[in-house]
Design an enzyme around this catalytic site. Structure first.
Site, PDB file in Angstrom:
ATOM      1  N   TYR A  72       0.851  -1.192   0.000  1.00  0.00           N
ATOM      2  CA  TYR A  72       0.000   0.000   0.000  1.00  0.00           C
ATOM      3  C   TYR A  72       0.882   1.236   0.000  1.00  0.00           C
ATOM      4  O   TYR A  72       1.912   1.282   0.679  1.00  0.00           O
ATOM      5  CB  TYR A  72      -0.866  -0.002   1.271  1.00  0.00           C
ATOM      6  CG  TYR A  72      -1.592   1.298   1.507  1.00  0.00           C
ATOM      7  CD1 TYR A  72      -2.893   1.480   1.048  1.00  0.00           C
ATOM      8  CD2 TYR A  72      -0.970   2.360   2.172  1.00  0.00           C
ATOM      9  CE1 TYR A  72      -3.558   2.680   1.246  1.00  0.00           C
ATOM     10  CE2 TYR A  72      -1.624   3.562   2.369  1.00  0.00           C
ATOM     11  CZ  TYR A  72      -2.916   3.719   1.905  1.00  0.00           C
ATOM     12  OH  TYR A  72      -3.567   4.903   2.097  1.00  0.00           O
ATOM     13  N   GLU A 110      -4.116   7.308  -3.182  1.00  0.00           N
ATOM     14  CA  GLU A 110      -3.723   5.964  -2.742  1.00  0.00           C
ATOM     15  C   GLU A 110      -3.443   5.057  -3.917  1.00  0.00           C
ATOM     16  O   GLU A 110      -4.138   5.133  -4.935  1.00  0.00           O
ATOM     17  CB  GLU A 110      -4.882   5.293  -1.975  1.00  0.00           C
ATOM     18  CG  GLU A 110      -5.036   5.717  -0.555  1.00  0.00           C
ATOM     19  CD  GLU A 110      -6.175   4.942   0.132  1.00  0.00           C
ATOM     20  OE1 GLU A 110      -6.221   4.981   1.352  1.00  0.00           O
ATOM     21  OE2 GLU A 110      -7.000   4.313  -0.554  1.00  0.00           O
TER      22      GLU A 110
END
Ligand code: GDP
Ligand code: MN
Length: 379
Positions: A101, A189
């Site tokens: 991530y 993100e």
């Protein structure tokens, strides 16, 4: 403002981040054709403003163009978190060796952008944060200098051991920071930031939220707004120049000024009620805004009572009164109205309201208590 994955991907790609090519389509037949062009094995991805599409069945692997058509048929029209899927993204299926991530948010506590990475990517990052917070690594960035190379490398070393991959990830973080700043984002993100078996680092998903206040100077991003995928009452409010946020309570609030709107919500809660919305009609005097505000508030079936709280300054009380009379003249209200107004042109306002059969209070405390009591009576 939320962007769709395919829009966010385009911005990431333009900044140099390795993102597989894809095509956005609206029918199963187009999905099949796109899959043929992309080499057969593809992933079909629902384009809605919601995370967790994978878990909800909105991301499907297809081994052939025919299968791509079938999976696109499954996904188009499905509902994910209340949003109907009208478009899917078709991307070549990457082989995944690992999922991490990477993200950047505006952190209110440090008043800085914070870059975050986690080797536990792919799934809900919220879940990682809740269960294994030690797997998330953060660096607060001084916006005067931007994300410095050593900071990017430091974070990249938390993800990978192989130096090529570390360098690739560091570069991606620096590029991601540029996208974040250039787009006026409040959040960006990549999840998953994937590695392939042959060692490449790729962004396989992208999420970008742009701060609405930044849109005025970024017309090319403002143009990406998808009205279809926003709540109709919020679209209507924005068009009318109102700041409106829907909440779950029963006291519909119509207030001038954000501060007074917050104070009104606080007081509603203090007296045991629940506000149905935040609504700021703004400083300007315009009966039409009041008409729009009443339409939006009454469209909410949870609203049991409508509370006006106007502190007349630049906003003229008589304009608000005219708006109330005009709106209720067109469609009579089916719910009680409590009006508090004081300040500029208060006397005219009271006269206008009186003629139309309404009464007005000048005391905020009393008005809120009345509104909460009415909401409870009508429960
Ligand atoms: P989200 O669930 O809305 O975040 O959607 P994602 O785009 O992140 O997709 C969910 C999951 O689908 C990812 O975590 C991957 O495991 C998988 N996925 C997405 N793209 C690909 C791909 O190109 N190849 C493979 N094998 N899996 C993928
Ligand atoms: Mn994802």
């Amino acid at each position: 403002m939320n962007l769709h994955e395919y829009q966010a991907r385009a911005l990431l790609k333009a900044a140099g981040i390795p993102v597989p090519d894809g095509e956005v389509v609206t029918t199963p037949e187009e999905a099949e054709a796109a899959a043929r062009r992309l080499g057969g094995k593809v992933v079909i991805k629902a384009q809605v403003h919601a995370g967790g599409r994978g878990k909800a069945g909105g991301v499907k692997l297809a081994g052939s163009p025919e299968e791509a058509r079938a999976r696109a048929r499954d996904i188009l029209g499905m509902t994910i978190k209340g949003l109907v899927v009208k478009r899917v993204l078709v991307v070549p299926a990457a082989e995944i060796a690992s999922e991490s991530y990477a993200g950047i948010i505006v952190d209110r506590a440090s008043q800085k952008p914070v870059v975050m990475v986690s080797p536990a990517g792919g799934i809900d990052i919220e879940e990682v944060a809740a269960r294994t917070p030690e797997k998330i690594f953060r660096v607060a960035v001084d916006p005067r200098y931007g994300l410095l190379p050593h900071q990017a490398m430091g974070l990249a070393f938390k993800l990978y051991r192989q130096i090529d991959q570390v360098r690739a990830a560091a570069r991606i973080l620096e590029q991601l920071y540029r996208v974040f700043i250039d787009a006026g984002a409040s959040l960006v993100e990549i999840n998953p930031l994937a590695t392939t078996p042959d060692g490449k680092v790729l962004a396989l998903d992208a999420k970008l939220v742009v701060d609405d206040n930044e849109l005025e100077r970024r017309p090319e991003i403002a143009a990406m707004r998808d009205l279809d995928s926003e709540a109709p009452e919020e679209v209507r409010a924005r068009e009318a120049g109102l700041s409106y946020i829907k909440l779950d309570g029963t006291v519909g609030c119509c207030v001038n000024g954000a501060g007074l709107a917050m104070a009104t919500m606080d007081l509603v809660k203090y007296y045991g009620g629940e506000p149905a919305n935040f609504l700021d009609i703004g400083g300007s005097s315009n009966p039409q805004k009041v008409v729009a505000a009443l339409e939006i508030i009454t469209a909410d079936k949870n609203v049991r009572v409508i509370l006006f709280n106007i502190f007349g300054g630049i906003t003229r009380c008589d304009d608000v009164a005219r708006g109330i009379v005009e709106a209720t003249g067109k469609t009579p209200l089916d719910r009680p109205l409590v009006i508090r107004l004081t300040g500029t042109n208060e006397d005219q306002a009271v006269a206008i309201l009186k003629e139309a059969g309404f009464s007005a209070l000048t005391d905020m405390d009393e008005a809120v208590r009345q509104a909460v009591a009415l909401a409870k009576e009508r429960a």
